[in-house]
Design a protein around this motif. Structure first.
Motif, PDB file in Angstrom:
ATOM      1  N   ARG A  97      -0.657 -13.579  -2.336  1.00  0.00           N
ATOM      2  CA  ARG A  97      -0.813 -12.293  -3.018  1.00  0.00           C
ATOM      3  C   ARG A  97      -1.016 -11.178  -2.003  1.00  0.00           C
ATOM      4  O   ARG A  97      -1.429 -11.412  -0.875  1.00  0.00           O
ATOM      5  CB  ARG A  97      -1.987 -12.349  -3.992  1.00  0.00           C
ATOM      6  N   ALA A  98      -0.737  -9.969  -2.428  1.00  0.00           N
ATOM      7  CA  ALA A  98      -0.932  -8.811  -1.551  1.00  0.00           C
ATOM      8  C   ALA A  98      -2.419  -8.483  -1.468  1.00  0.00           C
ATOM      9  O   ALA A  98      -3.156  -8.642  -2.437  1.00  0.00           O
ATOM     10  CB  ALA A  98      -0.155  -7.616  -2.096  1.00  0.00           C
ATOM     11  N   TYR A  99      -2.860  -8.039  -0.298  1.00  0.00           N
ATOM     12  CA  TYR A  99      -4.254  -7.640  -0.099  1.00  0.00           C
ATOM     13  C   TYR A  99      -4.464  -6.212  -0.571  1.00  0.00           C
ATOM     14  O   TYR A  99      -3.584  -5.364  -0.435  1.00  0.00           O
ATOM     15  CB  TYR A  99      -4.623  -7.705   1.387  1.00  0.00           C
ATOM     16  N   THR A 100      -5.632  -5.948  -1.113  1.00  0.00           N
ATOM     17  CA  THR A 100      -5.999  -4.562  -1.415  1.00  0.00           C
ATOM     18  C   THR A 100      -6.315  -3.878  -0.091  1.00  0.00           C
ATOM     19  O   THR A 100      -6.524  -4.535   0.937  1.00  0.00           O
ATOM     20  CB  THR A 100      -7.243  -4.484  -2.331  1.00  0.00           C
ATOM     21  N   ASP A 101      -6.377  -2.557  -0.092  1.00  0.00           N
ATOM     22  CA  ASP A 101      -6.709  -1.814   1.130  1.00  0.00           C
ATOM     23  C   ASP A 101      -8.082  -2.216   1.667  1.00  0.00           C
ATOM     24  O   ASP A 101      -8.268  -2.358   2.876  1.00  0.00           O
ATOM     25  CB  ASP A 101      -6.662  -0.304   0.879  1.00  0.00           C
ATOM     26  N   GLU A 102      -9.019  -2.415   0.755  1.00  0.00           N
ATOM     27  CA  GLU A 102     -10.372  -2.819   1.169  1.00  0.00           C
ATOM     28  C   GLU A 102     -10.350  -4.217   1.791  1.00  0.00           C
ATOM     29  O   GLU A 102     -10.993  -4.465   2.816  1.00  0.00           O
ATOM     30  CB  GLU A 102     -11.327  -2.793  -0.029  1.00  0.00           C
TER      31      GLU A 102
END
Length: 196
Positions: free
Chosen positions: A3-8
């Motif tokens: 999955r893609a990571y959030t900015d945080e």
């Protein structure tokens, strides 16, 4: 595909990579550093590492840059807030260099690979680094001038002296310990007395 990571999450992972990477480079050195070992500690895949850094050289250079900036800020703050005299500063620096080189592999001479922390802080590895080192030394000189402390030598001469001390420190493993300690002490005190 993960999955893609959030900015945080990205920021937290980048911080962990650099934190664990720094610890590993300090203990193992550049040559023995393994990305796979780092990714296991951080809890990411090998591909995840390459999301943040192109290779171990890029990580190493980022860590060296962070350390250089941290050390310079610490030095400036100590001189400004604690009124460290030039003589005390240079004596303290000279006394710490051999130990840092011996215990922290970020200072270790690299046969292959990027420059080390000593190179970035003291040696003139290229024109940009030389300019950066001179600007830093000029800023220290301004702090000392405000305190009424004057240096005898030019910034270029001082950088030359620091380069000599750094080079000697990096060669200590090739010398008898007692000979190194006596030689280093004699040379460092002679050179420091020329500066202040």
């Amino acid at each position: 595909m993960g999955r893609a990571y959030t900015d945080e999450e990205k920021e937290n992972i980048r911080i962990k990579i650099k934190q664990y990477g720094k610890e590993m480079f300090e203990k193992e050195g550049f040559k023995n550093f393994r990305i796979q070992k780092l990714t296991k500690k951080v809890g990411i895949s090998l591909g995840g590492f390459y999301t943040f850094f192109a290779n171990k050289e890029a990580l190493y250079e980022g860590i060296i840059e962070d350390e250089k900036n941290r050390i310079r800020l610490k030095i400036s703050n100590c001189i400004e807030n604690d009124n460290i005299t030039p003589k005390d500063f240079f004596v303290n620096l000279a006394s710490k260099l051999p130990e840092k080189v011996k215990e922290n592999k970020l200072y270790e001479n690299q046969e292959k690979g990027p420059y080390n922390l000593m190179s970035e802080l003291i040696f003139d590895i290229d024109a940009d680094n030389r300019k950066e080192n001179l600007v830093f030394l000029q800023n220290l000189r301004k702090l000392w001038d405000i305190q009424g402390n004057k240096l005898k030598l030019s910034d270029e001469e001082i950088l030359g002296i620091l380069s000599i001390l750094g080079a000697i420190s990096m060669k200590q493993s090739t010398m008898d310990k007692n000979i190194f300690e006596k030689l280093y002490k004699d040379i460092s005190m002679y050179l420091i007395n020329k500066i202040v």
